[in-house]
Design an enzyme around this catalytic site. Structure first.
Site, PDB file in Angstrom:
ATOM      1  N   LYS A 219       0.892  -1.242  -0.069  1.00 37.31           N
ATOM      2  CA  LYS A 219       0.071   0.134  -0.067  1.00 37.31           C
ATOM      3  C   LYS A 219       0.857   1.218  -0.059  1.00 37.31           C
ATOM      4  CE  LYS A 219      -3.196   2.662   2.897  1.00 37.31           C
ATOM      5  NZ  LYS A 219      -3.841   2.804   4.037  1.00 37.31           N
ATOM      6  N   GLU A 268      -8.800  12.176  12.870  1.00 33.49           N
ATOM      7  CA  GLU A 268      -7.753  11.109  13.021  1.00 33.49           C
ATOM      8  C   GLU A 268      -6.833  11.265  14.302  1.00 33.49           C
ATOM      9  OE1 GLU A 268      -4.791   7.761  10.806  1.00 33.49           O
ATOM     10  OE2 GLU A 268      -6.088   9.343   9.680  1.00 33.49           O
TER      11      GLU A 268
END
Length: 462
Positions: A219, A268
């Site tokens: 990723k 976040e």
């Protein structure tokens, strides 16, 4: 009550001046008092009249605010960011005179600021005022914790200071900062909006998928920027008010340096430590909100079942769990994520709770957690290597740890996404997305457009 506080302030100033004379060195003095309610946004706006830099932090769902006016101490590092900052912080506190009978999280001397995304960040002129890691100890700090309000004054006292002059100056500035005010929001007027070559960016996404198909990394997070131009410099007070009103499940922040301001509303959390209990967040996997509840639920369910997004989310969960095992025990992580709805977006969300082991600090945890797979990729070094080689964007503080810590080992850092750097009449906005083998460049581009939305809206562009 006011007379008692003034006498106490006078005595503390006198003691600090005397200690500075004895030690022949600057004396740190921090004084905290409980005060009547003050609007944090108004405090921030009034702070500009002190002609010093300001700072703002809000954990909006917790009704927790820190607002700094002025800078008494500054801690900067261009290398070994975490070790150097921790060393400077400990040295500052070592001989400090701290008068704080409350010792609530976020009161007393605090340091507020950010680390860079990577050692290759902050290399361009855009980030020249925010190079490296930078933390400040505000001269005046407003702390709002639900119904409780505190004012902390942090001072650098020398043997040449005069008690009465200092006391008079402090009392006058306090009155200016906490006096009730009605301030009107002035929304920015946008003149132009410029995207940096969407076609080239989508080619980069395609290159990343090809690299991933070869086996390593699995990723890569690819980011891009958008520039907007205004008729005049935005009023930061108004942008903050817009963000805290509409991004009610986010951390809202602003760090000002001269006329530049790094600002955002991120959902976040990287880590929070409160009395040795640690909280973290796994947030990865994104979809837009629906126009109706039925459509919203349908999009949320599609996100929850989507293989690409679940895979991306699981990367983050595994990495955070692995990083915390060294520093924590009693780690509690649910087996499956839930949907976390924001105003413009919804995410896959998994909370993490643990106990921080003795001998470790928030610096240790932040250093190991950053960047999570949600911001860098997986494996970390392989994905960062791709970003350094191919991404033309200087991330600076975008996607980096931003937050605060206090003298009682409490603190909180979030990931500085959904953010913008305002430089006079221009703002540079940042957004990114996680690229895996099955990613489609056009879909990833659309995801970044959605992620620009919170800041574009707050800046008057939507």
């Amino acid at each position: 009550m006011i007379e008692t506080q003034q006498k106490q302030l006078g005595q503390l100033l006198e003691d600090a001046i005397e200690r500075a004379k004895i030690n022949k060195a600057v004396q740190v003095l921090s004084i905290t008092e409980k005060i009547d309610p003050v609007d944090p946004h108004v405090f921030f706006e009034q702070a500009k009249y002190l002609e010093k830099d300001r700072s703002f932090w809000a954990s909006v769902p917790d009704d927790f605010y820190l607002v700094g006016a002025g800078v008494t101490f500054s801690m900067h590092a261009d290398e070994n960011y975490y070790q150097s900052t921790e060393k400077q912080w400990k040295q500052l506190l070592q001989n400090a005179m701290i008068h704080n009978e409350y010792q609530q999280a976020g009161t007393g001397p605090i340091a507020i600021g950010a680390f860079p995304f990577d050692y290759t960040s902050c290399q361009t002129a855009l980030w020249e005022k925010f190079s490296g890691s930078h933390f400040t100890v505000p001269t005046y700090l407003l702390t709002k914790n639900k119904e409780d309000f505190y004012l902390t004054i942090n001072l650098k006292i020398t043997d040449k200071d005069e008690k009465f002059r200092l006391q008079e100056e402090i009392e006058e500035q306090k009155r200016q900062l906490i006096a009730p005010q009605q301030i009107e929001q002035v929304m920015p007027i946008m003149k132009d909006k410029l995207e940096s070559s969407p076609e080239k960016w989508m080619e980069l996404v395609k290159l990343a998928t090809e690299q991933i198909s070869q086996g390593t990394p699995s990723k890569i997070v690819i980011a891009r920027k958008m520039e907007v131009v205004f008729e005049q410099q935005p009023v930061i007070f108004s942008v903050l008010k817009e963000l805290t009103t509409n991004q009610t499940l986010s951390f809202v922040f602003a760090i000002e340096k001269d006329k530049d301001c790094f600002i955002g509303a991120t959902p976040e959390r990287l880590v929070r430590i409160d009395k040795q209990q640690l909280f973290s967040t796994c947030l990865a996997g994104t979809a837009p909100r629906g126009k109706t509840k039925a459509e919203d639920d349908q999009i949320g369910q599609r996100l929850w079942k989507d293989t690409k997004n679940r895979e991306e989310h699981d990367y983050v969960v595994r990495m955070i769990k692995g990083s915390l095992e060294r520093y924590c025990d009693a780690i509690d992580i649910p087996n499956e994520p839930v949907i976390y709805p924001l105003k413009n977006l919804q995410h896959l969300y998994t909370p993490v709770v643990a106990n921080l082991k003795s001998g470790f600090s928030i610096f240790d945890v932040v250093k190991d957690l950053h960047p999570t797979p949600a911001l860098g990729g997986l494996p970390r070094e392989a994905s960062l290597s791709f970003i350094r080689e191919h991404e033309s964007l200087d991330r600076g503080w975008y996607g980096a740890p931003i937050g605060w810590l206090d003298a009682y080992s409490n603190g909180e850092f979030a990931v500085a996404i959904r953010s913008a750097l305002i430089t006079e009449e221009k703002a540079t906005l940042f957004a990114g997305c996680g690229v895996v083998k099955s990613s489609e460049p056009e879909a990833e581009y659309e995801e970044t457009m959605v992620k620009f939305t919170p800041m574009l809206t707050a800046l008057g562009g939507l």
